[in-house]
Design an enzyme around this catalytic site. Structure first.
Site, mmCIF file in Angstrom:
data_model
loop_
_atom_site.group_PDB
_atom_site.id
_atom_site.type_symbol
_atom_site.label_atom_id
_atom_site.label_comp_id
_atom_site.label_asym_id
_atom_site.label_seq_id
_atom_site.Cartn_x
_atom_site.Cartn_y
_atom_site.Cartn_z
ATOM 1 N N ASP B 27 132.607 0.607 13.721
ATOM 2 C CA ASP B 27 132.743 -0.677 12.939
ATOM 3 C C ASP B 27 133.430 -0.441 11.761
ATOM 4 O OD1 ASP B 27 131.032 -1.765 14.848
ATOM 5 O OD2 ASP B 27 129.326 -2.458 13.673
ATOM 6 N N LYS B 84 134.290 -8.902 17.551
ATOM 7 C CA LYS B 84 133.087 -9.500 18.172
ATOM 8 C C LYS B 84 133.216 -11.184 18.063
ATOM 9 C CE LYS B 84 130.039 -5.993 16.476
ATOM 10 N NZ LYS B 84 129.294 -5.548 17.568
ATOM 11 N N GLY B 156 122.107 -2.225 12.884
ATOM 12 C CA GLY B 156 121.937 -2.442 11.310
ATOM 13 C C GLY B 156 120.666 -1.752 10.611
ATOM 14 N N ARG B 168 116.931 4.502 28.257
ATOM 15 C CA ARG B 168 115.923 4.895 29.106
ATOM 16 C C ARG B 168 115.631 4.026 30.065
ATOM 17 N NH1 ARG B 168 113.557 10.072 28.249
ATOM 18 N NH2 ARG B 168 113.607 10.869 26.129
ATOM 19 N N GLY B 217 121.707 1.204 16.023
ATOM 20 C CA GLY B 217 120.889 2.226 15.115
ATOM 21 C C GLY B 217 121.271 3.837 15.023
ATOM 22 N N GLY B 238 127.772 1.466 14.023
ATOM 23 C CA GLY B 238 127.951 0.371 13.364
ATOM 24 C C GLY B 238 128.017 0.720 12.054
ATOM 25 N N SER B 239 126.815 0.393 11.204
ATOM 26 C CA SER B 239 126.778 0.712 9.772
ATOM 27 C C SER B 239 126.799 2.051 9.623
ATOM 28 C CB SER B 239 125.358 -0.189 9.348
ATOM 29 O OG SER B 239 125.247 -1.459 9.890
#
Lengths: 203, 297
Positions: B27, B84, B156, B168, B217, B238-239
Site C-alpha cells: 500500500d 481499490k 490496519g 487456514r 495485519g 498495507g499499513s
C-alpha cells in the site's frame, strides 16, 4: 547426452510452479532453485516470468547474479520467459534505476513494451523450430517486453503477425539461450519447453 | 497470416496474478512511497489515499482514491499499480479501468457501496482481486469474475491473527473437498453456497483455480514468512510498512522474508535493526461492528 536432464527453475519470485509442471511434462526432471547450492546441481535453468526488478533484486541479495553469469559463460542452457527474457538481455530499455541484467543474449529488450495490463493479450503466433511448427502457438503476453533489436548471433524464432505491433520480435535463441516475451508455461502446449529440453539434451 | 488479438481473457487476467506469486504488494499513498516500494523489490503497489490504519483512526466514508494521485503513481513506477474500489461500486471500477490501473481490488477496506451485490467483474478488461474469509466466499467472488483472491485478515491492525484464521480456513476447506467422494460434492456446494461446477473443480484439482494471496495485519518479516508457510502465494502489506519506523528497510525485509519464507536464517537476518514496527491494535479490542472482515459476503 542426457536422456532425462535436470532443469532448475529460478524460484525467487514469479510463475515458478507452471514452469516446473511444463518441464516435467516435456521429458525433464524439474526442481526449484532458490540458492547457490541448488544451482550447482542442475544441467540447465529456466528464469520464469514475474517482476524483473524484483527477481533481479532478490538474485543480487542472494549473491546469485555473478554465479548465473558464470554459468551462462560456461554454456549452461537457459530459458527465460517475459521477465526472464529481460534478465537475459544484454541491453534493457525501461529498467528501474540500479536494475542490472544477467545478460548473455545479444539483444536489446524493452520492458513493458506492449503496455499495461489492459493491453495484455493472447494471440496465435508461429514459432520456428518447435515440433509441428505450422500449428500456431497460443502466445500469452502479460505486460510483456519485446525485442527491439537482435544481434547477429541470435536467431529470431517468433514475431507478432497481426495488429498494431505486427513484426515485433517476441522469441529469440542462440545455441544455449532461449527467450520469449510470452508465457508458454501458462498454456497446456509444451512445444516450447520441449524445444528447450532438446537444446539441453544436445549439449 | 493474421491472428486475432484478444485482451482481457481469463488466461491473461489470472496469468497476471500468477506472475505476482512469491511477491509483496505494498500500500502506498504517494509517489515517494511508491518509489521506496519499487526499490525494495515490491511486485506491485496499491495506490490509495489513506492506509487502512488511518482509515480506521479517522473514520468517515472511505472511497476510491483521487485520479490525479493514481496517475502520478502510475507515471512514477514501472511495476504494476493496483487501486481499490468500494464493494459493489462498479462506477468507481469503471473510472479505475479508464485510468489504466493494472488490477482493481474490490475491497472491504473501503466503505461498501452496495450491501447486496458485488461488482460484475466479467464486464471489465482489467482484472480484479477480492478478499475472502473462507472458501465459499472465495468461490462466489470467482463466480462474479475475480481473477485473484486474497484473505481479508483485519486490515490496519498489525494483528496477523485474522489473516491466519482465513488462510487456514480456506486451505482446510480445499483439503476437505479434495478428499470427498464425488457424491458428497453436491452437498458441499450447497453448504459452501457456491456453484457446483466450481466446487467440483476444486475437489478434483485440490487447489483454488486462481492465486491466493494473504492480506490484513501483516507487519513483520516473520508474519510474511508464516503466511507463506501456511500456503499463501504472496503477500499484501498495507499499513505495516509505511506506518513503521523505517519503511525502506522494512519493505526490503518483508520482500526477502516472503521469498525465503522457508529459511529461518534469512528471516532472522532481515528482521534485525528494523526499528519500530507499526503500533498495532488487537483485533479482539475492536468492536465487532468496526471489523472490516465482515464486509462482503
Amino acid at each position: 547426452m542426457l536422456s532425462v536432464p535436470v532443469i532448475g527453475v529460478l524460484a525467487l519470485q514469479g510463475g515458478v510452479r507452471e514452469h516446473l509442471d511444463a518441464l516435467a511434462k516435456s521429458g525433464a526432471e524439474s526442481r526449484s532453485v532458490k540458492t547457490l547450492e541448488q544451482l550447482v546441481g542442475v544441467d540447465a535453468l529456466v528464469i520464469p516470468g514475474g517482476e524483473s526488478s524484483t527477481i533481479e533484486k532478490l538474485a543480487r541479495n542472494s549473491e546469485m547474479l555473478e554465479p548465473l553469469r558464470e554459468a551462462i559463460k560456461g554454456h549452461m542452457p537457459i530459458f527465460g520467459s517475459c521477465a526472464g527474457m529481460i534478465l537475459l538481455a544484454d541491453r534493457v530499455v525501461g529498467a528501474i534505476e540500479g536494475q542490472e541484467s544477467i545478460g548473455g543474449l545479444d539483444i536489446t529488450v524493452e520492458r513493458n513494451a506492449f503496455g499495461r495490463q489492459m493491453q495484455s493479450f493472447e494471440s496465435g503466433i508461429a514459432i520456428a523450430g518447435i515440433r509441428d511448427p505450422q500449428r500456431d502457438f497460443d502466445g500469452v503476453f502479460i505486460r510483456a517486453p519485446w525485442v527491439l533489436e537482435a544481434g547477429t548471433g541470435c536467431e529470431v524464432i517468433a514475431r507478432i503477425t497481426s495488429g498494431p505491433h505486427e513484426g515485433r520480435i517476441v522469441g529469440v535463441r542462440n545455441d544455449t539461450i532461449l527467450a520469449t516475451s510470452f508465457h508458454p508455461e501458462l498454456t497446456a502446449d509444451y512445444r516450447v519447453h520441449e524445444m528447450f529440453v532438446d537444446m539441453v539434451r544436445k549439449l | 497470416m493474421a491472428n486475432e488479438v484478444s485482451t482481457g481473457t481469463g488466461r491473461v487476467k489470472r496469468g497476471m496474478a500468477e506472475m505476482l506469486k512469491g511477491g509483496v504488494i505494498m500500500d502506498v499513498v504517494n509517489v515517494e512511497q511508491a518509489k521506496i516500494a519499487e526499490d525494495a523489490g515490491a511486485v506491485a503497489v496499491m495506490a490509495l489515499e489513506r492506509v487502512p490504519a488511518d482509515i480506521r483512526a479517522e473514520g468517515g466514508v472511505s472511497r476510491m482514491s483521487d485520479p490525479d494521485m493514481i496517475d502520478k503513481i502510475i507515471a512514477a513506477v514501472s511495476i504494476p499499480v493496483m487501486a481499490k474500489a468500494r464493494i459493489g461500486h462498479f462506477a468507481e471500477a469503471q473510472v479505475l479501468e479508464s485510468l489504466g490501473v493494472d488490477y482493481i481490488d474490490e475491497s472491504e477496506v473501503l466503505t461498501p457501496a452496495d450491501y447486496s451485490n458485488h461488482i460484475d467483474k466479467w464486464k471489465f478488461t482489467v482484472p480484479f482481486v477480492c478478499g475472502a474469509t473462507n472458501l465459499g466466499e472465495a468461490l462466489r467472488r470467482l463466480t462474479e469474475g475475480a481473477a485473484m483472491i486474497r484473505s481479508k485478515g483485519e486490515a490496519g491492525t498489525g494483528d496477523v491473527s485474522n489473516a491466519v484464521t482465513h488462510m487456514r480456513k480456506i486451505r482446510s476447506e480445499v483439503l476437505r473437498l479434495s478428499s470427498m467422494s464425488t457424491d458428497e460434492v453436491y452437498v458441499a456446494a450447497k453448504e459452501l453456497q457456491a456453484p457446483y461446477d466450481l466446487v467440483a473443480e476444486v475437489a478434483r484439482t485440490g487447489t483454488l483455480p486462481t492465486v491466493l494471496f494473504t492480506a490484513g495485519g501483516i507487519a513483520t518479516p516473520a508474519d510474511a514468512a508464516m503466511m507463506m508457510q501456511l500456503g499463501a502465494d504472496g503477500v499484501f502489506v498495507g499499513s505495516g510498512i509505511f506506518k513503521s519506523g523505517n519503511p525502506a528497510e522494512r519493505a526490503n525485509a518483508v520482500v526477502q522474508a516472503t521469498t525465503h519464507f522457508d529459511n529461518p536464517d534469512v528471516v532472522a537476518k532481515v528482521s534485525r535493526g528494523l526499528g519500530e514496527a507499526m503500533v498495532g491494535i488487537n483485533v479482539a479490542d475492536i468492536p465487532v461492528h468496526h471489523r472490516l472482515e465482515d464486509r462482503g459476503w
